[in-house]
Design an enzyme around this catalytic site. Structure first.
Site, PDB file in Angstrom:
ATOM      1  N   LYS A  47      -0.329  32.504 107.210  1.00 30.08           N
ATOM      2  CA  LYS A  47      -0.553  31.734 105.988  1.00 30.08           C
ATOM      3  C   LYS A  47       0.452  32.162 104.918  1.00 30.08           C
ATOM      4  O   LYS A  47       1.609  31.814 105.032  1.00 30.08           O
ATOM      5  CB  LYS A  47      -2.015  31.827 105.609  1.00 30.08           C
ATOM      6  CG  LYS A  47      -2.798  31.003 106.658  1.00 30.08           C
ATOM      7  CD  LYS A  47      -4.263  31.055 106.645  1.00 30.08           C
ATOM      8  CE  LYS A  47      -4.746  30.089 107.725  1.00 30.08           C
ATOM      9  NZ  LYS A  47      -6.023  30.464 108.313  1.00 30.08           N
ATOM     10  N   HIS A  73      -6.791  34.053 104.061  1.00 31.51           N
ATOM     11  CA  HIS A  73      -6.264  33.320 102.903  1.00 31.51           C
ATOM     12  C   HIS A  73      -5.971  34.224 101.710  1.00 31.51           C
ATOM     13  O   HIS A  73      -5.403  33.771 100.721  1.00 31.51           O
ATOM     14  CB  HIS A  73      -7.235  32.209 102.485  1.00 31.51           C
ATOM     15  CG  HIS A  73      -7.313  31.116 103.496  1.00 31.51           C
ATOM     16  ND1 HIS A  73      -6.398  30.091 103.555  1.00 31.51           N
ATOM     17  CD2 HIS A  73      -8.156  30.919 104.527  1.00 31.51           C
ATOM     18  CE1 HIS A  73      -6.689  29.292 104.568  1.00 31.51           C
ATOM     19  NE2 HIS A  73      -7.762  29.776 105.173  1.00 31.51           N
ATOM     20  N   HIS A  79     -15.299  31.083 109.254  1.00 30.90           N
ATOM     21  CA  HIS A  79     -14.336  30.324 110.064  1.00 30.90           C
ATOM     22  C   HIS A  79     -14.794  30.230 111.522  1.00 30.90           C
ATOM     23  O   HIS A  79     -15.416  31.149 112.058  1.00 30.90           O
ATOM     24  CB  HIS A  79     -12.995  31.064 110.000  1.00 30.90           C
ATOM     25  CG  HIS A  79     -11.839  30.298 110.566  1.00 30.90           C
ATOM     26  ND1 HIS A  79     -11.397  30.477 111.851  1.00 30.90           N
ATOM     27  CD2 HIS A  79     -11.032  29.360 110.007  1.00 30.90           C
ATOM     28  CE1 HIS A  79     -10.350  29.688 112.065  1.00 30.90           C
ATOM     29  NE2 HIS A  79     -10.109  29.003 110.963  1.00 30.90           N
ATOM     30  N   ASN A 128      -0.600  26.141 104.276  1.00 25.85           N
ATOM     31  CA  ASN A 128      -1.054  27.483 103.899  1.00 25.85           C
ATOM     32  C   ASN A 128       0.124  28.420 103.632  1.00 25.85           C
ATOM     33  O   ASN A 128      -0.057  29.622 103.534  1.00 25.85           O
ATOM     34  CB  ASN A 128      -1.912  28.085 105.021  1.00 25.85           C
ATOM     35  CG  ASN A 128      -3.080  27.204 105.389  1.00 25.85           C
ATOM     36  OD1 ASN A 128      -3.747  26.665 104.512  1.00 25.85           O
ATOM     37  ND2 ASN A 128      -3.323  27.042 106.675  1.00 25.85           N
ATOM     38  N   ASP A 132     -12.368  39.063 106.941  1.00 22.83           N
ATOM     39  CA  ASP A 132     -11.227  38.236 107.346  1.00 22.83           C
ATOM     40  C   ASP A 132     -10.458  37.848 106.083  1.00 22.83           C
ATOM     41  O   ASP A 132     -10.961  37.099 105.244  1.00 22.83           O
ATOM     42  CB  ASP A 132     -11.761  37.006 108.091  1.00 22.83           C
ATOM     43  CG  ASP A 132     -10.684  36.037 108.549  1.00 22.83           C
ATOM     44  OD1 ASP A 132      -9.610  35.998 107.922  1.00 22.83           O
ATOM     45  OD2 ASP A 132     -10.941  35.298 109.523  1.00 22.83           O
TER      46      ASP A 132
HETATM   47  C1  LIG Z   1      -6.558  30.273 109.604  1.00 23.45           C
HETATM   48  C2  LIG Z   1      -7.685  31.206 109.785  1.00 23.45           C
HETATM   49  C3  LIG Z   1      -7.833  31.911 110.982  1.00 23.45           C
HETATM   50  C4  LIG Z   1      -6.948  31.661 112.157  1.00 23.45           C
HETATM   51  O1  LIG Z   1      -5.682  32.196 111.968  1.00 23.45           O
HETATM   52  P1  LIG Z   1      -4.463  31.644 112.851  1.00 23.45           P
HETATM   53  O2  LIG Z   1      -3.442  32.692 112.721  1.00 23.45           O
HETATM   54  O3  LIG Z   1      -4.077  30.337 112.265  1.00 23.45           O
HETATM   55  O4  LIG Z   1      -4.988  31.498 114.250  1.00 23.45           O
HETATM   56  C5  LIG Z   1      -8.852  32.840 111.052  1.00 23.45           C
HETATM   57  N1  LIG Z   1      -9.698  33.039 110.031  1.00 23.45           N
HETATM   58  C6  LIG Z   1      -9.603  32.340 108.890  1.00 23.45           C
HETATM   59  C7  LIG Z   1     -10.561  32.602 107.786  1.00 23.45           C
HETATM   60  C8  LIG Z   1      -8.600  31.406 108.730  1.00 23.45           C
HETATM   61  O5  LIG Z   1      -8.507  30.703 107.609  1.00 23.45           O
END
Ligand SMILES: *Cc1c(COP(=O)(O)O)cnc(C)c1O
Length: 382
Positions: free
Chosen positions: A237, A206, A130, A44, A203
């Protein structure tokens, strides 16, 4: 312990047992496994910032200045000016009054949601949300009501039917979904949450670093910053570091400092990570267009896959090709590994039955010759 053994044996039987596979090393778009270099399409690290010279230098400087650990939680002696500098930078980036940093995205979602809703409330969440969002809802004890993926009409019907049975309601979505590489219909979700007196939690894990004129995410790109109550995103990411943020009003941030258990009862992120995250945001600000270039490259790659007959999906830097049977997806992944490419097969139950896929995560660090080479290694769909 018998049930643990049985669990693993069952997974083995269904060919869904997961195993760790340590690498010898990694760099943007590259992993080293058993002494061999692979072009990596499974990370990522979308902008390659984990290895960006300015980001690495900022981390080295902070490491020398502060040492490794933060030593305590933010509310004890772990709170440094640099944490606040990062939070101010995030608030500016996301066009909100304030922001709060969490140790990880998983921890942000499982800490913030339970601080916002309780058993008198409901959460209307996209069906493909997620795991950390769904776990956050579980922890909150609010009623979880899932709407069909990216389907505002289904959400509208569910709100109409259930909204008035609950005191408060939260609508939860991701802005970019990692298994399908598609984007949420944010504007329609904003209109619905206003109409039904809900609040919206987006959220941007990405989308951060990739969407928007300088990587501020989809909410900012669509001009919705003032209309989304809670914008969460990660540094882990595209920003190449670790940790997460919640961008919101000053009131919400002050409240979370007092109410989010995963903020209060955990050690602050080390300054070395905070400094790297700050430097990554600076790169995004000073080099606008990194995300746009990645999206354009991804669109060309998707189109080239389609020309070869593959069922390439998505609209962003994540390019899944739907294969169908798990066995076939695994065979293709293994064949690509033979030729030096690491492309993950994603299988049920992560995706629906019969929709196993290969998932290409593109990065600014991938070169055009590398993309051409993986297309050739994959060949035409037959
Ligand atoms: C990767 C991800 C998370 C978690 O984030 P981390 O920093 O890896 O714990 C939360 N929500 C989504 C949509 C993700 O893709």
């Amino acid at each position: 312990m018998d049930e643990l053994t049985r669990f693993l044996e069952q997974r083995e039987g269904q060919q869904t047992r997961r195993r760790l596979a340590p690498l010898d090393g990694r760099a943007p778009a590259c992993v080293v496994l058993d002494g061999r270099d692979f072009v990596d399409f499974s990370s990522n690290d979308y902008l390659g910032l984990s290895g960006h010279p300015a980001v690495v230098a900022a981390a080295q400087d902070a490491l020398t200045r502060y040492g490794v650990g933060a030593g305590a939680s933010r509310l004890m002696s772990g709170d440094l000016a640099i944490h606040h500098a990062l939070e101010d930078a995030v608030a500016t980036f996301k066009e909100t009054e304030a922001a709060l940093v969490f140790t990880s995205g998983f921890q942000a979602n499982t800490s913030v949601i339970p601080a916002l809703v309780d058993r008198h409330d409901a959460v209307f969440a996209d069906a493909l949300s997620h795991a950390s969002l769904l776990d956050g809802v579980q922890l909150s004890r609010a009623k979880l009501i899932r709407f069909r993926h990216n389907d505002p009409d289904d959400l509208a019907a569910l709100l109409k039917k259930h909204r008035n049975q609950y005191r408060r309601a939260l609508v939860v979505t991701e802005s970019v979904f990692s298994m399908d590489g598609d984007c949420a219909p944010l504007r329609q979700l904003v209109e619905l949450k206003d109409r039904y007196e809900c609040r919206l939690y987006v959220d941007e894990a990405h989308a951060t670093g990739v969407f928007g004129s300088h990587g501020q995410g989809c909410v900012g790109e669509e001009g919705l910053a003032g209309r989304v109550e809670f914008i969460m995103g990660t540094f882990s990411k595209a920003l190449g570091g670790l940790g997460a943020y919640l961008a919101s009003s000053r009131l919400v941030v002050d409240y979370l400092v007092n109410a989010a258990r995963g903020f209060i009862y955990t050690t602050a992120l080390p300054p070395v990570i905070i400094a790297a995250n700050l430097a990554a945001l600076r790169v995004c600000r000073e080099e606008p267009g990194l995300g746009a270039a990645l999206l354009a490259k991804s669109a060309r790659f998707r189109e080239a896959l389609r020309e070869r007959g593959w069922d390439a999906r998505g609209v962003c830097q994540i390019v899944p090709i739907v294969i169908g049977e798990s066995v076939r997806a695994l065979e293709l992944s293994a064949a690509l590994a033979e030729t030096g490419f690491r492309v993950m097969a994603v299988r049920p139950p992560t995706v629906p039955e019969g929709a196993a896929r290969l998932r290409f995560s593109l990065s600014a660090a991938h070169t055009d010759p590398q993309l051409q080479a993986v297309l050739e290694a994959l060949g035409d769909f037959s």
